[in-house]
Each structure stands twice: as structure tokens, then as C-alpha cells.
Write a protein that holds these residues in place. Structure first.
Motif, PDB file in Angstrom:
ATOM      1  N   ALA A  14       3.730  -1.687  -4.011  1.00  0.00           N
ATOM      2  CA  ALA A  14       2.337  -1.885  -4.425  1.00  0.00           C
ATOM      3  C   ALA A  14       1.822  -3.237  -3.939  1.00  0.00           C
ATOM      4  O   ALA A  14       0.679  -3.347  -3.459  1.00  0.00           O
ATOM      5  CB  ALA A  14       2.221  -1.782  -5.939  1.00  0.00           C
ATOM      6  N   ASP A  15       2.662  -4.288  -4.032  1.00  0.00           N
ATOM      7  CA  ASP A  15       2.268  -5.608  -3.526  1.00  0.00           C
ATOM      8  C   ASP A  15       2.046  -5.571  -2.012  1.00  0.00           C
ATOM      9  O   ASP A  15       1.061  -6.121  -1.499  1.00  0.00           O
ATOM     10  CB  ASP A  15       3.322  -6.658  -3.869  1.00  0.00           C
ATOM     11  CG  ASP A  15       3.386  -6.982  -5.350  1.00  0.00           C
ATOM     12  OD1 ASP A  15       2.439  -6.616  -6.086  1.00  0.00           O
ATOM     13  OD2 ASP A  15       4.389  -7.590  -5.780  1.00  0.00           O
ATOM     14  N   ASN A  16       2.962  -4.927  -1.290  1.00  0.00           N
ATOM     15  CA  ASN A  16       2.823  -4.812   0.167  1.00  0.00           C
ATOM     16  C   ASN A  16       1.562  -4.038   0.530  1.00  0.00           C
ATOM     17  O   ASN A  16       0.857  -4.392   1.486  1.00  0.00           O
ATOM     18  CB  ASN A  16       4.040  -4.118   0.778  1.00  0.00           C
ATOM     19  CG  ASN A  16       5.259  -5.004   0.793  1.00  0.00           C
ATOM     20  OD1 ASN A  16       5.179  -6.213   0.619  1.00  0.00           O
ATOM     21  ND2 ASN A  16       6.422  -4.390   1.006  1.00  0.00           N
ATOM     22  N   CYS A  17       1.284  -3.003  -0.218  1.00  0.00           N
ATOM     23  CA  CYS A  17       0.091  -2.196   0.020  1.00  0.00           C
ATOM     24  C   CYS A  17      -1.174  -3.043  -0.140  1.00  0.00           C
ATOM     25  O   CYS A  17      -2.069  -3.012   0.701  1.00  0.00           O
ATOM     26  CB  CYS A  17       0.066  -1.013  -0.934  1.00  0.00           C
ATOM     27  SG  CYS A  17      -1.414   0.014  -0.799  1.00  0.00           S
ATOM     28  N   GLY A  18      -1.225  -3.808  -1.231  1.00  0.00           N
ATOM     29  CA  GLY A  18      -2.407  -4.657  -1.471  1.00  0.00           C
ATOM     30  C   GLY A  18      -2.600  -5.704  -0.377  1.00  0.00           C
ATOM     31  O   GLY A  18      -3.721  -5.912   0.108  1.00  0.00           O
TER      32      GLY A  18
ATOM     33  N   GLN B 192      -1.871  -0.927   9.587  1.00  0.00           N
ATOM     34  CA  GLN B 192      -2.119   0.491   9.281  1.00  0.00           C
ATOM     35  C   GLN B 192      -0.804   1.207   9.016  1.00  0.00           C
ATOM     36  O   GLN B 192      -0.715   2.042   8.102  1.00  0.00           O
ATOM     37  CB  GLN B 192      -2.900   1.172  10.397  1.00  0.00           C
ATOM     38  CG  GLN B 192      -3.318   2.581  10.058  1.00  0.00           C
ATOM     39  CD  GLN B 192      -4.227   2.652   8.845  1.00  0.00           C
ATOM     40  OE1 GLN B 192      -5.184   1.890   8.715  1.00  0.00           O
ATOM     41  NE2 GLN B 192      -3.912   3.559   7.936  1.00  0.00           N
ATOM     42  N   SER B 193       0.260   0.879   9.757  1.00  0.00           N
ATOM     43  CA  SER B 193       1.545   1.537   9.528  1.00  0.00           C
ATOM     44  C   SER B 193       2.131   1.113   8.168  1.00  0.00           C
ATOM     45  O   SER B 193       2.739   1.935   7.480  1.00  0.00           O
ATOM     46  CB  SER B 193       2.539   1.228  10.653  1.00  0.00           C
ATOM     47  OG  SER B 193       2.895  -0.141  10.633  1.00  0.00           O
ATOM     48  N   VAL B 194       1.911  -0.141   7.757  1.00  0.00           N
ATOM     49  CA  VAL B 194       2.365  -0.584   6.426  1.00  0.00           C
ATOM     50  C   VAL B 194       1.588   0.147   5.347  1.00  0.00           C
ATOM     51  O   VAL B 194       2.156   0.602   4.359  1.00  0.00           O
ATOM     52  CB  VAL B 194       2.210  -2.116   6.298  1.00  0.00           C
ATOM     53  CG1 VAL B 194       2.471  -2.560   4.858  1.00  0.00           C
ATOM     54  CG2 VAL B 194       3.141  -2.845   7.243  1.00  0.00           C
TER      55      VAL B 194
ATOM     56  N   GLY C 166      -5.342  -7.582   4.556  1.00  0.00           N
ATOM     57  CA  GLY C 166      -5.251  -8.017   5.948  1.00  0.00           C
ATOM     58  C   GLY C 166      -6.014  -7.096   6.880  1.00  0.00           C
ATOM     59  O   GLY C 166      -6.671  -7.545   7.832  1.00  0.00           O
ATOM     60  N   LYS C 167      -5.941  -5.783   6.632  1.00  0.00           N
ATOM     61  CA  LYS C 167      -6.669  -4.821   7.469  1.00  0.00           C
ATOM     62  C   LYS C 167      -8.170  -5.019   7.321  1.00  0.00           C
ATOM     63  O   LYS C 167      -8.915  -4.961   8.314  1.00  0.00           O
ATOM     64  CB  LYS C 167      -6.277  -3.401   7.056  1.00  0.00           C
ATOM     65  CG  LYS C 167      -6.960  -2.306   7.832  1.00  0.00           C
ATOM     66  CD  LYS C 167      -6.069  -1.816   8.930  1.00  0.00           C
ATOM     67  CE  LYS C 167      -6.542  -0.496   9.510  1.00  0.00           C
ATOM     68  NZ  LYS C 167      -7.623  -0.588  10.435  1.00  0.00           N
ATOM     69  N   ALA C 168      -8.634  -5.292   6.098  1.00  0.00           N
ATOM     70  CA  ALA C 168     -10.063  -5.537   5.884  1.00  0.00           C
ATOM     71  C   ALA C 168     -10.497  -6.788   6.644  1.00  0.00           C
ATOM     72  O   ALA C 168     -11.592  -6.829   7.229  1.00  0.00           O
ATOM     73  CB  ALA C 168     -10.357  -5.685   4.394  1.00  0.00           C
TER      74      ALA C 168
ATOM     75  N   ALA D   3      -3.142  -5.035  17.929  1.00  0.00           N
ATOM     76  CA  ALA D   3      -1.727  -4.857  17.572  1.00  0.00           C
ATOM     77  C   ALA D   3      -1.518  -5.127  16.081  1.00  0.00           C
ATOM     78  O   ALA D   3      -0.776  -4.394  15.402  1.00  0.00           O
ATOM     79  CB  ALA D   3      -0.857  -5.787  18.415  1.00  0.00           C
ATOM     80  N   GLU D   4      -2.183  -6.148  15.557  1.00  0.00           N
ATOM     81  CA  GLU D   4      -2.058  -6.468  14.124  1.00  0.00           C
ATOM     82  C   GLU D   4      -2.683  -5.371  13.271  1.00  0.00           C
ATOM     83  O   GLU D   4      -2.145  -5.011  12.220  1.00  0.00           O
ATOM     84  CB  GLU D   4      -2.694  -7.829  13.840  1.00  0.00           C
ATOM     85  CG  GLU D   4      -2.562  -8.285  12.406  1.00  0.00           C
ATOM     86  CD  GLU D   4      -1.117  -8.547  11.965  1.00  0.00           C
ATOM     87  OE1 GLU D   4      -0.902  -8.649  10.742  1.00  0.00           O
ATOM     88  OE2 GLU D   4      -0.218  -8.635  12.815  1.00  0.00           O
TER      89      GLU D   4
END
Length: 171
Positions: free
Chosen positions: A119-123, A163-165, A128-130, A157-158
Motif C-alpha cells: 500500500a505504501d509503494n502504491c501511494g 506504471q509497472s509498480v 510519482g506518476k502524477a 522511462a520513469e
């Protein structure tokens, strides 16, 4: 030389006595089993053909074994019906149950910890994606400690990595 011959003869005569200390029973498939250990508890008493130290019993299928005037078993009734669990077995079962519960609790705690980490990694990945999708300039610190502005190739690339995470951790 005579002594050696007598010893060999004595050993040969004693060999059948070792075989007399054998259990013999009929298993669930109808096969005769010979062992130096008692049969498992699920084997009924009627299927036990021979016990160590007891005279040879007849198989339950023979008519002589079913007659009422057949000789009673030389073993006491408490041991003839099978081994009774003692207090040690209950304690052992209790310890095993507690160990199993502790293992389940440990696995549940690990699963909960893993879920929190995901859940932390997702957040963080969504944040970061935003940031990458917003189009603002993003700088990184390189190995020498200098700030570098990310170009379009590094930004793409980032975005792909983030997106994969998100795909793996945000379920």
C-alpha cells in the motif's frame, strides 16, 4: 574349535526366537503385514493375527475364532483393545496445536506487513506518476551529487517504471 562350533549352533537355534517377537496383522487391503512394531491404531483388534509373546491367534475369518469357547486373549482387556492415549500424548498434542497457531499468527503478521508495504509503494508510485504526468521539470541527483534535469527519454522511462509498480502493488 569345538567352542566356535557350539556358538554357531547356539546362534542358529536362537534365530527363530527373534522371529517370534514379531507382530502380524491383516491390513485394510487384505495383505498380511509382519513387523517388530505394533500395528497402527486404525487396525481393528480382529485383524491382528499374532502378537509378540502371545500364542499364534487364528485369523478372524476362520470359524474356530468365532466360536464362543475359543481361548481368551492372554493380554489384559485394556491392552487388547488398543493403546490408550496417556497424558503425555495430550500434552504433546496441545504443544503441537499451540505451535501451529503461533505459525499461523506469524504468517498472518507477515501477510499484513507485506500488504502495508504494498500500500505504501502504491501511494508513492501514484504520487510519482502524477508528478511525471504533470509536465513540470523534474531534477534528479546523479552519482556525483549534482542536480540533473530529466529529459523526455528519462521521463518516459520513469513513467513506465512507476506504471509497472502501480500495476503490481495497487490491486
Amino acid at each position: 574349535m569345538k567352542i566356535v562350533q557350539w556358538l554357531v549352533l547356539g546362534c542358529l537355534c536362537a534365530m527363530p526366537l527373534a522371529a517370534a517377537a514379531q507382530w502380524q496383522w491383516v491390513d485394510k487391503d487384505g495383505r498380511k503385514v509382519f513387523s517388530d512394531q505394533a500395528p497402527p491404531p486404525e487396525i481393528p483388534d480382529k485383524n491382528i493375527v499374532r502378537r509378540p509373546g502371545a500364542p499364534v491367534a487364528r485369523h478372524a475369518a476362520s470359524p474356530a475364532a468365532e466360536t464362543p469357547d475359543a481361548a481368551p486373549s492372554p493380554l489384559p482387556p485394556s491392552t487388547a483393545s488398543g493403546p490408550k492415549p496417556s497424558g503425555v500424548d495430550k500434552e504433546l498434542e496441545e504443544k503441537a496445536r499451540k505451535a501451529e497457531e503461533a505459525e499461523k499468527a506469524k504468517q498472518a503478521a507477515e501477510a499484513q506487513k507485506l500488504a502495508k508495504t504494498r500500500a505504501d509503494n502504491c501511494g508513492r508510485a501514484r504520487q510519482g506518476k502524477a508528478t511525471m504526468d504533470s509536465g513540470i521539470r523534474v531534477a534528479r541527483v546523479n552519482a556525483q551529487g549534482e542536480r540533473e534535469i530529466m529529459d523526455d527519454k528519462a521521463r518516459a522511462a520513469e513513467q513506465q517504471r512507476l506504471q509497472s509498480v502501480i500495476d503490481s502493488d495497487c490491486k
